[in-house]
Design an enzyme around this catalytic site. Structure first.
Site, PDB file in Angstrom:
ATOM      1  N   GLY A   1       0.778  -1.240   0.000  1.00  0.00           N
ATOM      2  CA  GLY A   1       0.000   0.000   0.000  1.00  0.00           C
ATOM      3  C   GLY A   1       0.804   1.280   0.000  1.00  0.00           C
TER       4      GLY A   1
ATOM      5  N   ASP B   1       0.764   3.676   4.176  1.00  0.00           N
ATOM      6  CA  ASP B   1      -0.361   4.308   3.489  1.00  0.00           C
ATOM      7  C   ASP B   1      -1.458   4.709   4.467  1.00  0.00           C
ATOM      8  OD1 ASP B   1      -0.799   1.646   4.055  1.00  0.00           O
ATOM      9  OD2 ASP B   1      -1.794   1.181   2.178  1.00  0.00           O
TER      10      ASP B   1
ATOM     11  N   ASP C   1      -4.717   2.279  10.843  1.00  0.00           N
ATOM     12  CA  ASP C   1      -6.118   2.028  11.179  1.00  0.00           C
ATOM     13  C   ASP C   1      -6.164   1.646  12.664  1.00  0.00           C
ATOM     14  OD1 ASP C   1      -8.833   1.414  10.875  1.00  0.00           O
ATOM     15  OD2 ASP C   1      -8.471  -0.502   9.945  1.00  0.00           O
TER      16      ASP C   1
ATOM     17  N   LYS D   1      -6.775   6.833  10.868  1.00  0.00           N
ATOM     18  CA  LYS D   1      -8.152   6.791  11.385  1.00  0.00           C
ATOM     19  C   LYS D   1      -8.108   6.831  12.915  1.00  0.00           C
ATOM     20  CE  LYS D   1      -9.998   3.911   7.620  1.00  0.00           C
ATOM     21  NZ  LYS D   1     -10.374   2.512   7.250  1.00  0.00           N
TER      22      LYS D   1
ATOM     23  N   PHE E   1     -13.937   2.998   5.042  1.00  0.00           N
ATOM     24  CA  PHE E   1     -12.979   2.357   4.148  1.00  0.00           C
ATOM     25  C   PHE E   1     -12.668   3.254   2.949  1.00  0.00           C
ATOM     26  CE2 PHE E   1     -11.417  -0.682   1.038  1.00  0.00           C
ATOM     27  CZ  PHE E   1     -10.562  -1.415   1.825  1.00  0.00           C
TER      28      PHE E   1
ATOM     29  N   ASP F   1      -5.971  -0.331  -1.469  1.00  0.00           N
ATOM     30  CA  ASP F   1      -6.752  -1.232  -2.317  1.00  0.00           C
ATOM     31  C   ASP F   1      -8.036  -1.721  -1.665  1.00  0.00           C
ATOM     32  OD1 ASP F   1      -5.272  -2.909  -0.388  1.00  0.00           O
ATOM     33  OD2 ASP F   1      -6.203  -4.557  -1.494  1.00  0.00           O
TER      34      ASP F   1
ATOM     35  N   ARG G   1      -5.428   0.526  -6.398  1.00  0.00           N
ATOM     36  CA  ARG G   1      -4.186   1.154  -5.919  1.00  0.00           C
ATOM     37  C   ARG G   1      -3.680   2.223  -6.877  1.00  0.00           C
ATOM     38  NH1 ARG G   1      -2.308  -1.937  -1.589  1.00  0.00           N
ATOM     39  NH2 ARG G   1      -2.567  -4.186  -1.748  1.00  0.00           N
TER      40      ARG G   1
HETATM   41  P1  IMP Z   1      -3.932  -1.598  10.958  1.00  0.00           P
HETATM   42  O1  IMP Z   1      -2.968  -2.718  11.234  1.00  0.00           O
HETATM   43  O2  IMP Z   1      -5.294  -1.882  11.515  1.00  0.00           O
HETATM   44  O3  IMP Z   1      -3.438  -0.237  11.389  1.00  0.00           O
HETATM   45  O4  IMP Z   1      -4.198  -1.567   9.415  1.00  0.00           O
HETATM   46  C1  IMP Z   1      -3.295  -1.147   8.546  1.00  0.00           C
HETATM   47  C2  IMP Z   1      -3.460  -1.812   7.207  1.00  0.00           C
HETATM   48  O5  IMP Z   1      -4.817  -2.188   6.935  1.00  0.00           O
HETATM   49  C3  IMP Z   1      -3.079  -0.833   6.150  1.00  0.00           C
HETATM   50  O6  IMP Z   1      -1.714  -0.877   5.859  1.00  0.00           O
HETATM   51  C4  IMP Z   1      -3.954  -1.249   4.980  1.00  0.00           C
HETATM   52  O7  IMP Z   1      -3.310  -2.265   4.264  1.00  0.00           O
HETATM   53  C5  IMP Z   1      -5.191  -1.806   5.630  1.00  0.00           C
HETATM   54  N1  IMP Z   1      -6.280  -0.809   5.715  1.00  0.00           N
HETATM   55  C6  IMP Z   1      -6.791  -0.217   6.825  1.00  0.00           C
HETATM   56  N2  IMP Z   1      -7.794   0.625   6.541  1.00  0.00           N
HETATM   57  C7  IMP Z   1      -7.915   0.600   5.197  1.00  0.00           C
HETATM   58  C8  IMP Z   1      -8.788   1.294   4.275  1.00  0.00           C
HETATM   59  O8  IMP Z   1      -9.656   2.119   4.618  1.00  0.00           O
HETATM   60  N3  IMP Z   1      -8.599   0.992   2.957  1.00  0.00           N
HETATM   61  C9  IMP Z   1      -7.680   0.104   2.510  1.00  0.00           C
HETATM   62  N4  IMP Z   1      -6.852  -0.559   3.332  1.00  0.00           N
HETATM   63  C10 IMP Z   1      -6.968  -0.312   4.665  1.00  0.00           C
HETATM   64 MG    MG Z   2      -0.370  -1.046   4.476  1.00  0.00          MG
END
Ligand code: IMP
Ligand code: MG
Length: 178
Positions: free
Chosen positions: A48, A102, A105, A133, A154, A161, A167
């Site tokens: 990403g 990228d 979350d 977020k 999302f 993606d 992407r």
């Molecule tokens: P985390 O581990 O929950 O912080 O998530 C991070 C990963 O989840 C990112 O690097 C993305 O690959 C994916 N991700 C989280 N939210 C989104 C979104 O809204 N769109 C696309 N990918 C997301």
């Molecule tokens: Mg990522």
């Protein structure tokens, strides 16, 4: 209002390529200032981060190195656990690291990567995230460089993606909710 469809989902245009470029410039200026006396290594999280990472890299005027890691933490539009870690081949001992992502979350991915880096005895770790977020974030670590704080919806585009698609879209799109 411009919308796109990817598989079963409709997305609405949310952040333009130009707006992203302004934030990339702002983050690059901060990193150039903060690391002017160091040679950091930027670690790009595949897949990403590649678009944001390449744009940021070109705007850095400091000396720096790069490396990539791959972690997967997503299944469709729902979170799952972080899995499939590839990377960290070089010796990072005593290096200053900036993780380039990228999106942050829940922060699970960043936590895993951060722990790996500290186990590799790096000097310090910071993160530059194109999007963040805050409502979903569950970790205590501060995020050092953030392009956009966004609601817990999302998004796709500019590296992000949906099921591997989207992407290549220059702008960021948000999932349309009825
Ligand atoms: P985390 O581990 O929950 O912080 O998530 C991070 C990963 O989840 C990112 O690097 C993305 O690959 C994916 N991700 C989280 N939210 C989104 C979104 O809204 N769109 C696309 N990918 C997301
Ligand atoms: Mg990522």
């Amino acid at each position: 209002m411009s919308t796109i469809t990817i598989e079963d989902k409709t997305f609405v245009k949310y952040i333009s390529d130009e707006e992203i470029d302004k934030q990339v410039q702002r983050i690059a200026r901060q990193i150039n200032e903060d690391y002017k006396d160091d040679i950091p290594i930027l670690i790009f999280t595949l897949n990403g981060a590649i678009v944001f990472a390449a744009e940021l890299l070109k705007k850095l005027t400091i000396q720096c190195r790069i490396s990539c890691i791959r972690v997967a933490s997503y299944d469709g539009t729902k979170n799952s656990s972080v899995k499939n870690i590839i990377g960290l081949v070089e010796d990072l001992e005593n290096q200053r690291v900036i993780v380039i992502d990228d999106i942050v979350d829940t922060g699970n991915t960043y936590e895993v990567v951060r722990n790996m880096l500290y186990e590799a005895k790096v000097k310090d770790v910071r993160i530059a995230a194109m999007t963040f977020k805050p409502e979903a974030y569950k970790k205590p670590f501060p995020l050092d460089y953030v392009g956009f704080e966004i609601p817990n919806k999302f998004i796709v585009g500019h590296g992000l993606d949906y099921n591997g698609l989207g992407r290549n879209l220059p702008d960021i799109y948000q999932l349309k909710t009825e």
